[in-house]
Scaffold this motif. Sequence first.
Motif, PDB file in Angstrom:
ATOM      1  N   HIS A 242       0.864  -1.183   0.000  1.00  0.00           N
ATOM      2  CA  HIS A 242       0.000   0.000   0.000  1.00  0.00           C
ATOM      3  C   HIS A 242       0.900   1.232   0.000  1.00  0.00           C
ATOM      4  CE1 HIS A 242      -3.835  -2.127   1.113  1.00  0.00           C
ATOM      5  NE2 HIS A 242      -2.927  -3.048   1.389  1.00  0.00           N
ATOM      6  N   CYS A 243       0.900   1.968  -1.103  1.00  0.00           N
ATOM      7  CA  CYS A 243       1.794   3.110  -1.259  1.00  0.00           C
ATOM      8  C   CYS A 243       1.275   3.960  -2.412  1.00  0.00           C
ATOM      9  CB  CYS A 243       3.219   2.631  -1.535  1.00  0.00           C
ATOM     10  SG  CYS A 243       4.400   3.935  -1.924  1.00  0.00           S
ATOM     11  N   ASP A 244       1.305   5.284  -2.244  1.00  0.00           N
ATOM     12  CA  ASP A 244       0.802   6.158  -3.306  1.00  0.00           C
ATOM     13  C   ASP A 244       1.606   6.037  -4.592  1.00  0.00           C
ATOM     14  OD1 ASP A 244      -1.330   7.115  -1.914  1.00  0.00           O
ATOM     15  OD2 ASP A 244      -0.289   8.866  -1.125  1.00  0.00           O
ATOM     16  N   ARG A 245       2.803   5.449  -4.517  1.00  0.00           N
ATOM     17  CA  ARG A 245       3.609   5.280  -5.716  1.00  0.00           C
ATOM     18  C   ARG A 245       3.851   3.810  -6.040  1.00  0.00           C
ATOM     19  NH1 ARG A 245       8.869   8.845  -5.384  1.00  0.00           N
ATOM     20  NH2 ARG A 245       8.987   8.104  -7.543  1.00  0.00           N
ATOM     21  N   SER A 246       3.087   2.909  -5.407  1.00  0.00           N
ATOM     22  CA  SER A 246       3.335   1.484  -5.592  1.00  0.00           C
ATOM     23  C   SER A 246       3.003   1.009  -7.002  1.00  0.00           C
ATOM     24  CB  SER A 246       2.517   0.667  -4.584  1.00  0.00           C
ATOM     25  OG  SER A 246       1.138   0.827  -4.832  1.00  0.00           O
ATOM     26  N   HIS A 247       2.209   1.801  -7.766  1.00  0.00           N
ATOM     27  CA  HIS A 247       1.842   1.388  -9.115  1.00  0.00           C
ATOM     28  C   HIS A 247       2.860   1.859 -10.150  1.00  0.00           C
ATOM     29  CE1 HIS A 247       0.538   5.485  -8.667  1.00  0.00           C
ATOM     30  NE2 HIS A 247       0.270   5.589  -9.954  1.00  0.00           N
ATOM     31  N   GLU A 248       3.900   2.594  -9.716  1.00  0.00           N
ATOM     32  CA  GLU A 248       4.864   3.130 -10.662  1.00  0.00           C
ATOM     33  C   GLU A 248       5.960   2.110 -10.953  1.00  0.00           C
ATOM     34  OE1 GLU A 248       6.291   6.863  -9.262  1.00  0.00           O
ATOM     35  OE2 GLU A 248       4.311   7.802  -9.288  1.00  0.00           O
ATOM     36  N   PRO A 249       6.615   2.235 -12.127  1.00  0.00           N
ATOM     37  CA  PRO A 249       7.648   1.249 -12.512  1.00  0.00           C
ATOM     38  C   PRO A 249       8.776   1.109 -11.513  1.00  0.00           C
ATOM     39  CG  PRO A 249       7.009   2.605 -14.389  1.00  0.00           C
ATOM     40  CD  PRO A 249       6.339   3.213 -13.183  1.00  0.00           C
ATOM     41  N   TRP A 250       9.184   2.210 -10.847  1.00  0.00           N
ATOM     42  CA  TRP A 250      10.305   2.114  -9.919  1.00  0.00           C
ATOM     43  C   TRP A 250      10.004   1.154  -8.781  1.00  0.00           C
ATOM     44  CZ3 TRP A 250      10.555   3.350  -4.703  1.00  0.00           C
ATOM     45  CH2 TRP A 250       9.430   4.009  -4.171  1.00  0.00           C
ATOM     46  N   PHE A 251       8.760   1.151  -8.307  1.00  0.00           N
ATOM     47  CA  PHE A 251       8.404   0.262  -7.203  1.00  0.00           C
ATOM     48  C   PHE A 251       8.377  -1.191  -7.675  1.00  0.00           C
ATOM     49  CE2 PHE A 251       5.583  -2.141  -4.499  1.00  0.00           C
ATOM     50  CZ  PHE A 251       5.950  -1.726  -3.232  1.00  0.00           C
ATOM     51  N   ILE A 252       7.778  -1.433  -8.834  1.00  0.00           N
ATOM     52  CA  ILE A 252       7.734  -2.794  -9.368  1.00  0.00           C
ATOM     53  C   ILE A 252       9.153  -3.313  -9.588  1.00  0.00           C
ATOM     54  CG2 ILE A 252       6.844  -4.251 -11.218  1.00  0.00           C
ATOM     55  CD1 ILE A 252       4.672  -2.971  -9.562  1.00  0.00           C
ATOM     56  N   GLY A 253      10.039  -2.434 -10.111  1.00  0.00           N
ATOM     57  CA  GLY A 253      11.420  -2.838 -10.335  1.00  0.00           C
ATOM     58  C   GLY A 253      12.146  -3.183  -9.055  1.00  0.00           C
ATOM     59  N   LEU A 254      11.938  -2.353  -8.012  1.00  0.00           N
ATOM     60  CA  LEU A 254      12.575  -2.626  -6.726  1.00  0.00           C
ATOM     61  C   LEU A 254      12.078  -3.939  -6.131  1.00  0.00           C
ATOM     62  CD1 LEU A 254      12.567   0.887  -5.002  1.00  0.00           C
ATOM     63  CD2 LEU A 254      14.569  -0.432  -5.728  1.00  0.00           C
ATOM     64  N   ALA A 255      10.769  -4.184  -6.239  1.00  0.00           N
ATOM     65  CA  ALA A 255      10.205  -5.423  -5.702  1.00  0.00           C
ATOM     66  C   ALA A 255      10.777  -6.637  -6.426  1.00  0.00           C
ATOM     67  CB  ALA A 255       8.682  -5.397  -5.819  1.00  0.00           C
ATOM     68  N   ALA A 256      10.893  -6.543  -7.761  1.00  0.00           N
ATOM     69  CA  ALA A 256      11.429  -7.666  -8.532  1.00  0.00           C
ATOM     70  C   ALA A 256      12.899  -7.909  -8.202  1.00  0.00           C
ATOM     71  CB  ALA A 256      11.261  -7.390 -10.027  1.00  0.00           C
ATOM     72  N   LYS A 257      13.655  -6.837  -7.980  1.00  0.00           N
ATOM     73  CA  LYS A 257      15.086  -6.962  -7.692  1.00  0.00           C
ATOM     74  C   LYS A 257      15.343  -7.522  -6.300  1.00  0.00           C
ATOM     75  CE  LYS A 257      19.275  -4.146  -7.154  1.00  0.00           C
ATOM     76  NZ  LYS A 257      19.825  -2.766  -7.239  1.00  0.00           N
ATOM     77  N   ASN A 258      14.597  -7.023  -5.327  1.00  0.00           N
ATOM     78  CA  ASN A 258      14.885  -7.366  -3.932  1.00  0.00           C
ATOM     79  C   ASN A 258      14.083  -8.547  -3.405  1.00  0.00           C
ATOM     80  OD1 ASN A 258      16.760  -5.112  -2.912  1.00  0.00           O
ATOM     81  ND2 ASN A 258      15.127  -3.963  -3.937  1.00  0.00           N
ATOM     82  N   MET A 259      12.973  -8.890  -4.055  1.00  0.00           N
ATOM     83  CA  MET A 259      12.126  -9.989  -3.587  1.00  0.00           C
ATOM     84  C   MET A 259      11.805 -10.915  -4.762  1.00  0.00           C
ATOM     85  SD  MET A 259       9.610  -7.954  -0.958  1.00  0.00           S
ATOM     86  CE  MET A 259       9.143  -9.474  -0.136  1.00  0.00           C
ATOM     87  N   PRO A 260      12.786 -11.594  -5.320  1.00  0.00           N
ATOM     88  CA  PRO A 260      12.555 -12.406  -6.515  1.00  0.00           C
ATOM     89  C   PRO A 260      11.644 -13.600  -6.288  1.00  0.00           C
ATOM     90  CG  PRO A 260      14.756 -12.794  -5.628  1.00  0.00           C
ATOM     91  CD  PRO A 260      14.188 -11.628  -4.881  1.00  0.00           C
ATOM     92  N   ASP A 261      11.450 -14.004  -5.033  1.00  0.00           N
ATOM     93  CA  ASP A 261      10.615 -15.177  -4.758  1.00  0.00           C
ATOM     94  C   ASP A 261       9.155 -14.836  -4.501  1.00  0.00           C
ATOM     95  OD1 ASP A 261      12.750 -16.949  -4.987  1.00  0.00           O
ATOM     96  OD2 ASP A 261      13.355 -16.616  -2.910  1.00  0.00           O
ATOM     97  N   VAL A 262       8.774 -13.570  -4.634  1.00  0.00           N
ATOM     98  CA  VAL A 262       7.365 -13.199  -4.455  1.00  0.00           C
ATOM     99  C   VAL A 262       6.533 -13.852  -5.547  1.00  0.00           C
ATOM    100  CG1 VAL A 262       5.715 -11.307  -4.624  1.00  0.00           C
ATOM    101  CG2 VAL A 262       7.756 -11.044  -3.239  1.00  0.00           C
TER     102      VAL A 262
END
Length: 283
Positions: A242-262
């Motif tokens: 839940h984040c006002d910027r969670s739908h932006e590419p930077w957040f998706i990229g960070l999640a993919a980089k740091n949490m690859p097992d999600v």
Amino acid sequence: MVLTRRAYKSITRWLPNEILSEVVQWVTPPDLVALCQTSHLMKGIATPLLYRAVSLSKISGMKRFITTMERHANDPVSKAEHVRQFCIHQFAPNIPENILQKITLVLSYFSRLTSLQLFSLNNHFPELLRTAHFPSLTDFRCHVLPRLSSSLSSFLNRHQTITDLYLCRIFDDAMPTLDHIHLPNLHTISMPGSFIPCLVHDDTNVVIMCIFWFPDQLDNVEIALPALCRLSSADKHALDAHCDRSHEPWFIGLAAKNMPDVCVLTCHKLGNLAGRVTPNQVV
């Protein structure tokens, strides 16, 4: 259908108590009270169910509950031993200090408590957080206040049986800081992102994560995501962000980089409108 006295006796005589208990579990609280007044057998079956889950939101109800617990404190099997879930509702009014003290004392009797929820915006339980210990506690939820953050950390570290943890920020207050918290049995967490680095990650196996990043803590995202990854030793886990910027590419990229097992990533805005993720934003 109204049972005759003869039919009632036949049911309670021939049906095993285990079956009667299963039936009584579907009865409403007012009917449980009525059942307690019919016979010793039904009272013995209905009483544990009547006190299993307690939710208080009004002063009058709190006073009645305290009186009942105190009156039966010395019974061979006290009412307090039946309580498994206890909740102070978030809409509770300002509770007088003497009532808060008595609730804290009564809570100390709940030796078999498994779920504790302190969602009162106007009342705080410093003595409870400093001293209480519930050996079977698995679910804990509360609002976090800056002046109680140290007591809260101590409380959590005393309860390493906790598997489900929900910590909520009160928006008008500054973001609290927590000491290091070690909960090796954690399975589900829901909390502001700034609390994540406080969780010691040794031997934890968090699988379900619901994290809130507020506007004043967006810088914390890059710190919290790697910490979230370390909290889970499972092959797959789910993140609800839940984040006002969670739908932006930077957040998706960070999640993919740091949490690859999600295996499941759900993104929301903090407001009522959910952020949309377009196909070219998925990494």
